[in-house]
Motif scaffolding. Structure first.
Motif, PDB file in Angstrom:
ATOM      1  N   CYS A   1       0.547  -0.752  -0.026  1.00  0.00           N
ATOM      2  CA  CYS A   1       0.147  -0.104  -0.059  1.00  0.00           C
ATOM      3  C   CYS A   1       0.425   1.422   0.550  1.00  0.00           C
ATOM      4  CB  CYS A   1      -0.842  -0.228   0.679  1.00  0.00           C
ATOM      5  SG  CYS A   1      -2.384  -1.425   0.884  1.00  0.00           S
ATOM      6  N   SER A   2       2.239   1.078   0.859  1.00  0.00           N
ATOM      7  CA  SER A   2       2.876   2.535   0.661  1.00  0.00           C
ATOM      8  C   SER A   2       3.204   2.595  -0.842  1.00  0.00           C
ATOM      9  CB  SER A   2       4.053   2.349   1.647  1.00  0.00           C
ATOM     10  OG  SER A   2       3.527   2.195   2.604  1.00  0.00           O
ATOM     11  N   ILE A   3       4.206   1.752  -1.080  1.00  0.00           N
ATOM     12  CA  ILE A   3       4.642   1.444  -2.469  1.00  0.00           C
ATOM     13  C   ILE A   3       2.864   2.241  -3.803  1.00  0.00           C
ATOM     14  CG2 ILE A   3       5.662   0.320  -4.053  1.00  0.00           C
ATOM     15  CD1 ILE A   3       6.315  -1.232  -2.655  1.00  0.00           C
ATOM     16  N   ILE A   4       2.174   1.850  -3.302  1.00  0.00           N
ATOM     17  CA  ILE A   4       1.578   2.567  -4.390  1.00  0.00           C
ATOM     18  C   ILE A   4       0.730   3.407  -4.065  1.00  0.00           C
ATOM     19  CG2 ILE A   4      -0.978   2.132  -5.394  1.00  0.00           C
ATOM     20  CD1 ILE A   4      -0.944  -0.545  -4.234  1.00  0.00           C
ATOM     21  N   THR A   5       0.568   4.142  -3.248  1.00  0.00           N
ATOM     22  CA  THR A   5       0.760   5.468  -2.964  1.00  0.00           C
ATOM     23  C   THR A   5       1.952   6.486  -3.054  1.00  0.00           C
ATOM     24  OG1 THR A   5      -0.938   4.297  -0.201  1.00  0.00           O
ATOM     25  CG2 THR A   5       0.289   7.050  -0.641  1.00  0.00           C
ATOM     26  N   LEU A   6       2.723   5.321  -2.952  1.00  0.00           N
ATOM     27  CA  LEU A   6       4.239   6.806  -3.012  1.00  0.00           C
ATOM     28  C   LEU A   6       4.327   6.513  -4.489  1.00  0.00           C
ATOM     29  CD1 LEU A   6       6.584   7.826  -2.717  1.00  0.00           C
ATOM     30  CD2 LEU A   6       7.769   6.185  -2.753  1.00  0.00           C
ATOM     31  N   PHE A   7       3.876   5.869  -5.715  1.00  0.00           N
ATOM     32  CA  PHE A   7       4.204   5.795  -7.065  1.00  0.00           C
ATOM     33  C   PHE A   7       2.756   6.838  -7.529  1.00  0.00           C
ATOM     34  CE2 PHE A   7       1.983   4.462 -11.012  1.00  0.00           C
ATOM     35  CZ  PHE A   7       3.247   4.640 -12.110  1.00  0.00           C
ATOM     36  N   GLY A   8       1.581   6.702  -7.002  1.00  0.00           N
ATOM     37  CA  GLY A   8       0.813   7.761  -7.402  1.00  0.00           C
ATOM     38  C   GLY A   8       0.281   9.194  -7.309  1.00  0.00           C
ATOM     39  N   ALA A   9       1.350   9.830  -5.593  1.00  0.00           N
ATOM     40  CA  ALA A   9       1.580  11.059  -5.428  1.00  0.00           C
ATOM     41  C   ALA A   9       2.473  11.593  -5.959  1.00  0.00           C
ATOM     42  CB  ALA A   9       1.945  10.939  -4.583  1.00  0.00           C
ATOM     43  N   LEU A  10       4.077  10.255  -6.902  1.00  0.00           N
ATOM     44  CA  LEU A  10       4.389  10.781  -7.314  1.00  0.00           C
ATOM     45  C   LEU A  10       4.232  11.430  -8.921  1.00  0.00           C
ATOM     46  CD1 LEU A  10       8.446   8.876  -6.236  1.00  0.00           C
ATOM     47  CD2 LEU A  10       7.327  11.016  -5.878  1.00  0.00           C
ATOM     48  N   LEU A  11       3.179  10.068  -9.357  1.00  0.00           N
ATOM     49  CA  LEU A  11       2.647  10.503 -10.216  1.00  0.00           C
ATOM     50  C   LEU A  11       1.683  12.315 -10.941  1.00  0.00           C
ATOM     51  CD1 LEU A  11       2.258   9.386 -13.899  1.00  0.00           C
ATOM     52  CD2 LEU A  11       1.059   8.114 -12.778  1.00  0.00           C
ATOM     53  N   SER A  12       1.061  12.191  -9.597  1.00  0.00           N
ATOM     54  CA  SER A  12       0.317  13.030  -9.285  1.00  0.00           C
ATOM     55  C   SER A  12       0.923  14.633  -9.400  1.00  0.00           C
ATOM     56  CB  SER A  12      -0.128  13.704  -8.464  1.00  0.00           C
ATOM     57  OG  SER A  12      -1.140  12.816  -7.955  1.00  0.00           O
ATOM     58  N   THR A  13       2.581  14.617  -8.467  1.00  0.00           N
ATOM     59  CA  THR A  13       3.725  15.824  -8.978  1.00  0.00           C
ATOM     60  C   THR A  13       4.132  15.798  -9.994  1.00  0.00           C
ATOM     61  OG1 THR A  13       4.149  14.897  -6.522  1.00  0.00           O
ATOM     62  CG2 THR A  13       5.576  16.289  -7.887  1.00  0.00           C
ATOM     63  N   PHE A  14       4.032  14.943 -10.599  1.00  0.00           N
ATOM     64  CA  PHE A  14       4.568  15.285 -12.416  1.00  0.00           C
ATOM     65  C   PHE A  14       3.995  15.011 -13.690  1.00  0.00           C
ATOM     66  CE2 PHE A  14       7.946  13.383  -9.302  1.00  0.00           C
ATOM     67  CZ  PHE A  14       8.820  15.292  -9.778  1.00  0.00           C
ATOM     68  N   ALA A  15       2.085  14.981 -13.115  1.00  0.00           N
ATOM     69  CA  ALA A  15       1.178  15.051 -14.156  1.00  0.00           C
ATOM     70  C   ALA A  15       1.577  15.815 -14.337  1.00  0.00           C
ATOM     71  CB  ALA A  15      -0.441  15.069 -13.320  1.00  0.00           C
ATOM     72  N   TRP A  16       1.152  15.409 -16.157  1.00  0.00           N
ATOM     73  CA  TRP A  16       1.364  16.111 -17.638  1.00  0.00           C
ATOM     74  C   TRP A  16       0.277  17.208 -17.781  1.00  0.00           C
ATOM     75  CZ3 TRP A  16       2.036  10.801 -16.589  1.00  0.00           C
ATOM     76  CH2 TRP A  16       1.728  10.283 -17.247  1.00  0.00           C
ATOM     77  N   GLY A  17      -1.026  16.459 -17.494  1.00  0.00           N
ATOM     78  CA  GLY A  17      -1.875  16.910 -18.475  1.00  0.00           C
ATOM     79  C   GLY A  17      -3.749  16.261 -16.849  1.00  0.00           C
ATOM     80  N   GLU A  18      -4.490  17.553 -16.684  1.00  0.00           N
ATOM     81  CA  GLU A  18      -5.898  16.226 -16.872  1.00  0.00           C
ATOM     82  C   GLU A  18      -6.237  15.664 -16.114  1.00  0.00           C
ATOM     83  OE1 GLU A  18      -5.347  18.737 -19.149  1.00  0.00           O
ATOM     84  OE2 GLU A  18      -6.350  20.718 -18.879  1.00  0.00           O
ATOM     85  N   ASN A  19      -5.409  13.976 -17.381  1.00  0.00           N
ATOM     86  CA  ASN A  19      -5.625  13.024 -17.136  1.00  0.00           C
ATOM     87  C   ASN A  19      -5.319  12.574 -16.517  1.00  0.00           C
ATOM     88  OD1 ASN A  19      -8.682  13.608 -18.661  1.00  0.00           O
ATOM     89  ND2 ASN A  19      -7.884  13.098 -20.306  1.00  0.00           N
ATOM     90  N   ALA A  20      -3.998  12.743 -16.599  1.00  0.00           N
ATOM     91  CA  ALA A  20      -2.926  11.882 -15.565  1.00  0.00           C
ATOM     92  C   ALA A  20      -3.357  12.182 -14.467  1.00  0.00           C
ATOM     93  CB  ALA A  20      -1.960  12.439 -16.611  1.00  0.00           C
ATOM     94  N   LEU A  21      -3.794  13.328 -14.070  1.00  0.00           N
ATOM     95  CA  LEU A  21      -3.624  13.589 -12.802  1.00  0.00           C
ATOM     96  C   LEU A  21      -4.691  13.018 -12.631  1.00  0.00           C
ATOM     97  CD1 LEU A  21      -2.728  15.444 -10.089  1.00  0.00           C
ATOM     98  CD2 LEU A  21      -4.292  17.340 -11.142  1.00  0.00           C
ATOM     99  N   ILE A  22      -5.431  12.855 -12.770  1.00  0.00           N
ATOM    100  CA  ILE A  22      -7.220  12.501 -12.776  1.00  0.00           C
ATOM    101  C   ILE A  22      -6.861  10.763 -12.651  1.00  0.00           C
ATOM    102  CG2 ILE A  22      -9.327  11.369 -13.200  1.00  0.00           C
ATOM    103  CD1 ILE A  22      -9.865  14.111 -14.649  1.00  0.00           C
ATOM    104  N   ALA A  23      -5.240   9.906 -13.514  1.00  0.00           N
ATOM    105  CA  ALA A  23      -5.318   8.813 -12.809  1.00  0.00           C
ATOM    106  C   ALA A  23      -4.080   8.389 -11.417  1.00  0.00           C
ATOM    107  CB  ALA A  23      -4.424   7.820 -14.105  1.00  0.00           C
ATOM    108  N   ALA A  24      -3.725   9.886 -11.418  1.00  0.00           N
ATOM    109  CA  ALA A  24      -2.603   9.564 -10.743  1.00  0.00           C
ATOM    110  C   ALA A  24      -3.150   9.617  -8.944  1.00  0.00           C
ATOM    111  CB  ALA A  24      -1.416  10.662 -10.400  1.00  0.00           C
ATOM    112  N   ARG A  25      -4.147   9.867  -9.117  1.00  0.00           N
ATOM    113  CA  ARG A  25      -4.983  10.424  -7.857  1.00  0.00           C
ATOM    114  C   ARG A  25      -5.820   9.170  -7.442  1.00  0.00           C
ATOM    115  NH1 ARG A  25      -4.421  14.694  -4.623  1.00  0.00           N
ATOM    116  NH2 ARG A  25      -6.589  14.299  -4.306  1.00  0.00           N
TER     117      ARG A  25
END
Length: 153
Positions: free
Chosen positions: A69-93
Motif C-alpha cells: 500500500c505504501s509503494i502504491i501510494t508513493l507511486f500515485g503521489a509522485l505521478l500526481s506531482t509530475f502529471a502532464w495533464g488533467e487526465n494524468a492527474l486524475i489517473a494518478a489520484r
C-alpha cells in the motif's frame, strides 16, 4: 506502530491537499467535470483499495500488505506531482487512493494484532487514528499557508 501512524498522517494530508489542487494546478485547462473528478478520484480509489487490500492481506500478510500500500501510494503521489495533464492527474489520484484506501483496514488490524493484550490494542488503534487523522488534516492547511506566505507557486 509509528510507521503505520505516519502512513495515515500522509494519507490524510493528501486527502486534505485535494482541496488545494485548483489553487496550485494553474497551468491545467481542466473542464468543470475534470476538476470535480480530480477532487473525487482519490476517494473512488480509496474504496477500491479498501475492498481489495483487506482480503489480499489475509493471504500475503499485514506487513507485506502495508508495504505494498505504501509503494502504491508513493507511486500515485509522485505521478500526481509530475502529471502532464488533467487526465494524468486524475489517473494518478485514483492510484494514490488505492494505496491509501488499502492502508485503512490494514493499519487498524495490524496495530491491534501486534499488541500483547486487547486493552493495548484498542488504545493503539485509537492513538493511530488520532495521530493520523488529526495530524494530517492539520498539517495540510499549515503547509499550504506557509507556501503562500513564502511566495511559492
Amino acid at each position: 506502530g509509528i510507521a503505520t501512524g505516519i502512513g495515515l498522517l500522509t494519507d490524510k494530508y493528501m486527502l486534505g491537499a485535494t482541496n488545494f489542487v485548483e489553487h496550485y494546478a494553474v497551468e491545467f485547462q481542466a473542464t468543470d467535470a475534470q476538476k470535480d473528478f480530480v477532487k473525487s478520484a482519490m476517494y473512488g480509489g480509496a474504496i477500491l483499495g479498501m475492498i481489495v487490500m483487506g482480503p489480499l492481506s489475509d493471504i500475503v500478510g499485514r506487513r507485506v500488505g502495508l508495504i505494498l500500500c505504501s509503494i502504491i501510494t508513493l507511486f500515485g503521489a509522485l505521478l500526481s506531482t509530475f502529471a502532464w495533464g488533467e487526465n494524468a492527474l486524475i489517473a494518478a489520484r485514483i492510484i494514490t487512493g488505492v494505496g491509501m484506501g488499502g492502508e485503512y483496514p490494514l493499519a487498524s488490524s495490524h496495530s491491534a494484532e501486534s499488541s500483547e493484550d486487547s486493552g493495548d490494542g484498542a488504545r493503539n488503534v485509537a492513538l493511530l487514528y488520532l495521530f493520523g487523522s488529526g495530524g494530517g488534516q492539520a498539517l495540510c492547511p499549515l503547509v499550504t499557508y506557509l507556501m503562500d506566505v513564502s511566495g511559492m507557486p
